[in-house]
Design an enzyme around this catalytic site. Structure first.
Site, PDB file in Angstrom:
ATOM      1  N   ASN A 104      86.897  43.708  55.320  1.00 48.28           N
ATOM      2  CA  ASN A 104      87.522  44.620  54.358  1.00 48.28           C
ATOM      3  C   ASN A 104      86.469  45.311  53.522  1.00 48.28           C
ATOM      4  OD1 ASN A 104      90.294  44.037  54.810  1.00 48.28           O
ATOM      5  ND2 ASN A 104      89.953  42.044  53.841  1.00 48.28           N
ATOM      6  N   ASP A 153      92.138  50.701  44.593  1.00 50.21           N
ATOM      7  CA  ASP A 153      90.712  50.951  44.328  1.00 50.21           C
ATOM      8  C   ASP A 153      90.516  51.752  43.048  1.00 50.21           C
ATOM      9  OD1 ASP A 153      89.673  49.644  46.461  1.00 50.21           O
ATOM     10  OD2 ASP A 153      89.047  51.418  47.578  1.00 50.21           O
ATOM     11  N   SER A 210      84.451  36.860  39.062  1.00 49.74           N
ATOM     12  CA  SER A 210      84.306  38.158  39.725  1.00 49.74           C
ATOM     13  C   SER A 210      84.558  39.282  38.738  1.00 49.74           C
ATOM     14  CB  SER A 210      85.341  38.230  40.850  1.00 49.74           C
ATOM     15  OG  SER A 210      85.453  39.553  41.325  1.00 49.74           O
ATOM     16  N   TYR A 237      94.441  37.030  43.546  1.00 54.21           N
ATOM     17  CA  TYR A 237      93.060  36.512  43.595  1.00 54.21           C
ATOM     18  C   TYR A 237      92.375  36.687  42.243  1.00 54.21           C
ATOM     19  CZ  TYR A 237      88.005  36.700  44.312  1.00 54.21           C
ATOM     20  OH  TYR A 237      86.645  36.525  44.166  1.00 54.21           O
ATOM     21  N   ASN A 287      79.312  43.497  43.243  1.00 55.45           N
ATOM     22  CA  ASN A 287      79.533  43.509  44.699  1.00 55.45           C
ATOM     23  C   ASN A 287      78.345  42.913  45.452  1.00 55.45           C
ATOM     24  OD1 ASN A 287      81.419  45.502  43.544  1.00 55.45           O
ATOM     25  ND2 ASN A 287      81.991  45.839  45.666  1.00 55.45           N
ATOM     26  N   LYS A 332      91.075  33.883  39.345  1.00 52.97           N
ATOM     27  CA  LYS A 332      89.736  33.786  38.740  1.00 52.97           C
ATOM     28  C   LYS A 332      89.841  33.758  37.218  1.00 52.97           C
ATOM     29  CE  LYS A 332      87.042  33.627  42.295  1.00 52.97           C
ATOM     30  NZ  LYS A 332      86.264  32.426  42.551  1.00 52.97           N
TER      31      LYS A 332
HETATM   32  P1  NAD Z   1      82.772  32.306  51.191  1.00 54.01           P
HETATM   33  O1  NAD Z   1      84.169  32.309  51.677  1.00 54.01           O
HETATM   34  O2  NAD Z   1      81.693  32.707  52.137  1.00 54.01           O
HETATM   35  O3  NAD Z   1      82.405  30.869  50.588  1.00 54.01           O
HETATM   36  C1  NAD Z   1      83.367  30.032  50.001  1.00 54.01           C
HETATM   37  C2  NAD Z   1      83.157  28.630  50.555  1.00 54.01           C
HETATM   38  O4  NAD Z   1      84.127  27.765  49.993  1.00 54.01           O
HETATM   39  C3  NAD Z   1      83.319  28.563  52.075  1.00 54.01           C
HETATM   40  O5  NAD Z   1      82.266  27.827  52.615  1.00 54.01           O
HETATM   41  C4  NAD Z   1      84.658  27.852  52.262  1.00 54.01           C
HETATM   42  O6  NAD Z   1      84.695  27.118  53.471  1.00 54.01           O
HETATM   43  C5  NAD Z   1      84.723  26.991  51.025  1.00 54.01           C
HETATM   44  N1  NAD Z   1      86.085  26.687  50.582  1.00 54.01           N
HETATM   45  C6  NAD Z   1      87.115  27.556  50.433  1.00 54.01           C
HETATM   46  N2  NAD Z   1      88.207  26.906  49.997  1.00 54.01           N
HETATM   47  C7  NAD Z   1      87.857  25.599  49.850  1.00 54.01           C
HETATM   48  C8  NAD Z   1      88.559  24.446  49.441  1.00 54.01           C
HETATM   49  N3  NAD Z   1      89.850  24.486  49.091  1.00 54.01           N
HETATM   50  N4  NAD Z   1      87.885  23.274  49.426  1.00 54.01           N
HETATM   51  C9  NAD Z   1      86.569  23.197  49.774  1.00 54.01           C
HETATM   52  N5  NAD Z   1      85.876  24.274  50.182  1.00 54.01           N
HETATM   53  C10 NAD Z   1      86.509  25.457  50.217  1.00 54.01           C
HETATM   54  O7  NAD Z   1      82.728  33.222  49.889  1.00 54.01           O
HETATM   55  P2  NAD Z   1      81.494  33.789  49.083  1.00 54.01           P
HETATM   56  O8  NAD Z   1      81.436  35.241  49.321  1.00 54.01           O
HETATM   57  O9  NAD Z   1      80.307  32.970  49.297  1.00 54.01           O
HETATM   58  O10 NAD Z   1      82.042  33.597  47.601  1.00 54.01           O
HETATM   59  C11 NAD Z   1      81.762  32.427  46.846  1.00 54.01           C
HETATM   60  C12 NAD Z   1      82.524  32.486  45.554  1.00 54.01           C
HETATM   61  O11 NAD Z   1      82.176  33.686  44.859  1.00 54.01           O
HETATM   62  C13 NAD Z   1      84.045  32.520  45.712  1.00 54.01           C
HETATM   63  O12 NAD Z   1      84.622  31.756  44.690  1.00 54.01           O
HETATM   64  C14 NAD Z   1      84.387  33.978  45.532  1.00 54.01           C
HETATM   65  O13 NAD Z   1      85.693  34.156  45.027  1.00 54.01           O
HETATM   66  C15 NAD Z   1      83.351  34.398  44.516  1.00 54.01           C
HETATM   67  N6  NAD Z   1      83.067  35.847  44.571  1.00 54.01           N
HETATM   68  C16 NAD Z   1      82.663  36.401  45.758  1.00 54.01           C
HETATM   69  C17 NAD Z   1      82.419  37.766  45.823  1.00 54.01           C
HETATM   70  C18 NAD Z   1      81.990  38.412  47.117  1.00 54.01           C
HETATM   71  O14 NAD Z   1      82.059  39.603  47.233  1.00 54.01           O
HETATM   72  N7  NAD Z   1      81.517  37.671  48.123  1.00 54.01           N
HETATM   73  C19 NAD Z   1      82.571  38.566  44.690  1.00 54.01           C
HETATM   74  C20 NAD Z   1      82.967  37.964  43.504  1.00 54.01           C
HETATM   75  C21 NAD Z   1      83.210  36.591  43.453  1.00 54.01           C
HETATM   76  C1  UD1 Z   2      86.458  44.251  46.666  1.00 55.90           C
HETATM   77  C2  UD1 Z   2      87.492  43.495  45.891  1.00 55.90           C
HETATM   78  C3  UD1 Z   2      86.820  42.693  44.784  1.00 55.90           C
HETATM   79  C4  UD1 Z   2      85.746  41.791  45.344  1.00 55.90           C
HETATM   80  C5  UD1 Z   2      84.753  42.657  46.124  1.00 55.90           C
HETATM   81  C6  UD1 Z   2      83.720  41.797  46.780  1.00 55.90           C
HETATM   82  C7  UD1 Z   2      89.479  44.910  46.044  1.00 55.90           C
HETATM   83  C8  UD1 Z   2      90.430  45.780  45.302  1.00 55.90           C
HETATM   84  N1  UD1 Z   2      88.466  44.413  45.343  1.00 55.90           N
HETATM   85  O1  UD1 Z   2      85.855  45.145  45.786  1.00 55.90           O
HETATM   86  O2  UD1 Z   2      87.757  41.903  44.123  1.00 55.90           O
HETATM   87  O3  UD1 Z   2      85.081  41.120  44.297  1.00 55.90           O
HETATM   88  O4  UD1 Z   2      85.467  43.369  47.142  1.00 55.90           O
HETATM   89  O5  UD1 Z   2      82.625  42.558  47.196  1.00 55.90           O
HETATM   90  O6  UD1 Z   2      89.643  44.653  47.224  1.00 55.90           O
HETATM   91  N2  UD1 Z   2      85.159  51.283  51.366  1.00 55.90           N
HETATM   92  C9  UD1 Z   2      85.301  52.262  52.329  1.00 55.90           C
HETATM   93  N3  UD1 Z   2      85.519  51.876  53.622  1.00 55.90           N
HETATM   94  C10 UD1 Z   2      85.601  50.555  54.006  1.00 55.90           C
HETATM   95  C11 UD1 Z   2      85.464  49.553  52.996  1.00 55.90           C
HETATM   96  C12 UD1 Z   2      85.261  49.953  51.686  1.00 55.90           C
HETATM   97  O7  UD1 Z   2      85.230  53.452  52.036  1.00 55.90           O
HETATM   98  O8  UD1 Z   2      85.813  50.264  55.189  1.00 55.90           O
HETATM   99  C13 UD1 Z   2      84.888  51.683  49.972  1.00 55.90           C
HETATM  100  C14 UD1 Z   2      85.928  51.225  48.972  1.00 55.90           C
HETATM  101  O9  UD1 Z   2      86.963  52.155  48.875  1.00 55.90           O
HETATM  102  C15 UD1 Z   2      85.095  51.110  47.700  1.00 55.90           C
HETATM  103  C16 UD1 Z   2      83.714  50.689  48.216  1.00 55.90           C
HETATM  104  O10 UD1 Z   2      83.687  51.063  49.586  1.00 55.90           O
HETATM  105  O11 UD1 Z   2      84.964  52.363  47.089  1.00 55.90           O
HETATM  106  C17 UD1 Z   2      83.456  49.196  48.093  1.00 55.90           C
HETATM  107  O12 UD1 Z   2      84.538  48.509  48.693  1.00 55.90           O
HETATM  108  P1  UD1 Z   2      84.522  46.924  48.909  1.00 55.90           P
HETATM  109  O13 UD1 Z   2      83.258  46.540  49.567  1.00 55.90           O
HETATM  110  O14 UD1 Z   2      85.797  46.550  49.569  1.00 55.90           O
HETATM  111  O15 UD1 Z   2      84.441  46.342  47.441  1.00 55.90           O
HETATM  112  P2  UD1 Z   2      85.421  46.568  46.182  1.00 55.90           P
HETATM  113  O16 UD1 Z   2      86.592  47.360  46.539  1.00 55.90           O
HETATM  114  O17 UD1 Z   2      84.598  47.024  45.053  1.00 55.90           O
END
Ligand code: NAD
Ligand code: UD1
Length: 337
Positions: free
Chosen positions: A197, A294, A124, A148, A178, A152
């Site tokens: 969130n 943030d 991430s 978290y 994002n 990573k």
């Molecule tokens: P998600 O929660 O939708 O998917 C994660 C999957 O892993 C789920 O299906 C969950 O059931 C499974 N899982 C969790 N813990 C497990 C465990 N201990 N054993 C087996 N399965 C398990 O999340 P996502 O948004 O698809 O994210 C996927 C990956 O990308 C994650 O590692 C997350 O940290 C990373 N990531 C996500 C974002 C984002 O914004 N979505 C941003 C940066 C990185």
């Molecule tokens: C957050 C996580 C980041 C993760 C990412 C996944 C934190 C500090 N970081 O990032 O680790 O990889 O999500 O997408 O939590 N905002 C609002 N109102 C809301 C929600 C968000 O104004 O209800 C704003 C936030 O202040 C920010 C932007 O929208 O400026 C994006 O927020 P968000 O989607 O939560 O992503 P990140 O904060 O970038």
């Protein structure tokens, strides 16, 4: 190729599966469904019109992963599984280290035993922390601000050391910015279990009437309109990046971290306005205080993704909003309804 996909039922995993299946890879999903639903896999099968094997199991269950490897004999692993809520991770850090870090160690040990030497890992942009400069390139200092984010970075380090110790092993650490959006069919998408969130799912729930208004977290940042700016990346582009990474593993030596973003940033108010246009629904909002932790702005330097993987983002804000709305409006309660 035979690809074992941990966390494949989740948001990013499910979108990636569709691309893997279309490219005729054989896939086994390994997921404990702690944050996802088997229904997502059923829909992946429908969309791609291909079959897909899955195995319910936890990353920390060494004998179950061992069994999955023995039966499936993967050539490569895409490792999505893990916990991902930044806020939560402050309250239960050990759970994050146990599942994310210890779980990844179990996975790598199993890979080594089975001679499976290729992995693409979901990292991430949160590993960068406060920017010294923008856009973030992959050599920017790494100072994650949450358990978290630190989990990573620890996994990145462990994978790097594992690759160095195993001749022939190769890894790509994808640092997602994002991820937003959904498959254009509206059949799969992000299904947050609690109050979202993140900005995009929250906006989508306001548009559908599940939440009254968007709270904008601060409008006094040094950005174009004072609200936070992020590099939003369409989940379909992100899914393609995983196929590009699998392919790039044939050409790289060792381990590479690669940003996955668009290189552009969008403010909260710009995203709100774009979603209003795409959905045709009003998105009322209120300016609230800044959210602790943030940063004002984040965006990716995407040159390494282009040069090493031949990948770049293709989809813009409109596709991100239209597809999110297609998913949200067809599935107001997510996979549960
Ligand atoms: P998600 O929660 O939708 O998917 C994660 C999957 O892993 C789920 O299906 C969950 O059931 C499974 N899982 C969790 N813990 C497990 C465990 N201990 N054993 C087996 N399965 C398990 O999340 P996502 O948004 O698809 O994210 C996927 C990956 O990308 C994650 O590692 C997350 O940290 C990373 N990531 C996500 C974002 C984002 O914004 N979505 C941003 C940066 C990185
Ligand atoms: C957050 C996580 C980041 C993760 C990412 C996944 C934190 C500090 N970081 O990032 O680790 O990889 O999500 O997408 O939590 N905002 C609002 N109102 C809301 C929600 C968000 O104004 O209800 C704003 C936030 O202040 C920010 C932007 O929208 O400026 C994006 O927020 P968000 O989607 O939560 O992503 P990140 O904060 O970038």
């Amino acid at each position: 190729m035979r690809v074992l996909v941990t966390g494949g039922a989740g948001y990013i995993g499910s979108h990636t599966l569709v691309h893997l299946l279309r490219a005729d890879h054989q896939v086994l999903v390994y997921d404990n469904f702690s944050n996802s639903s088997p229904e997502a896999l059923a829909r992946v099968r429908q969309i791609s019109n291909r079959d897909l094997a899955s195995r319910e199991g936890d990353l920390r269950d060494a004998s179950r992963i061992e069994d999955a490897f023995a039966r499936f004999r993967p050539d490569a692993v895409i490792h999505f599984a893990g916990l991902k809520a930044v806020g939560d991770s402050h309250g239960q850090p050990l759970e994050y280290y146990a599942q994310n870090v210890a779980g990844s160690i179990t996975l790598l040990q199993t890979m080594a035993r089975h001679g499976c030497a290729r992995v693409v890992f979901s990292s991430s942009a949160t590993v960068y922390g406060e920017p010294d400069y923008l856009p973030f390139d992959e050599t920017h200092p790494l100072r994650p601000q949450s358990p978290y984010g630190r989990s990573k970075l620890m996994i990145e380090t462990i994978i790097r050391d594992w690759v160095a110790a195993h001749s022939g092993a190769r890894a790509i650490l994808l640092r997602y910015f994002n991820p937003v959006g959904a498959h254009a069919s509206g059949r799969i998408g992000e299904d947050p279990r609690d109050i979202p969130n993140n900005l995009m799912p929250y906006i989508a729930q306001v548009a559908i009437g599940r939440r009254a208004e968007l709270a904008v977290h601060g409008n006094d940042y040094p950005t174009s309109d004072g609200t936070g700016e992020r590099d939003y990346i369409h989940v379909e582009d992100l899914a393609r990046a995983h196929l590009a990474a699998l392919d790039a593993l044939n050409r790289i030596a060792g381990c590479e971290a690669i940003n996955v973003g668009t290189g552009q940033s969008t403010s909260v108010l710009e995203m709100r306005a774009a979603f209003e246009r795409s959905s045709g629904r009003p998105i009322p909002y209120r300016i609230g205080p800044r959210r602790p932790g943030d940063v004002a702005r984040m965006c990716a330097d995407v040159r390494k993704a282009a040069s090493l993987m031949g990948w770049q983002a293709e989809l813009g804000l409109e596709e991100m909003c239209l597809s999110t709305w297609a998913w949200q409006s067809a599935n107001p309660g997510g996979y549960g309804e």
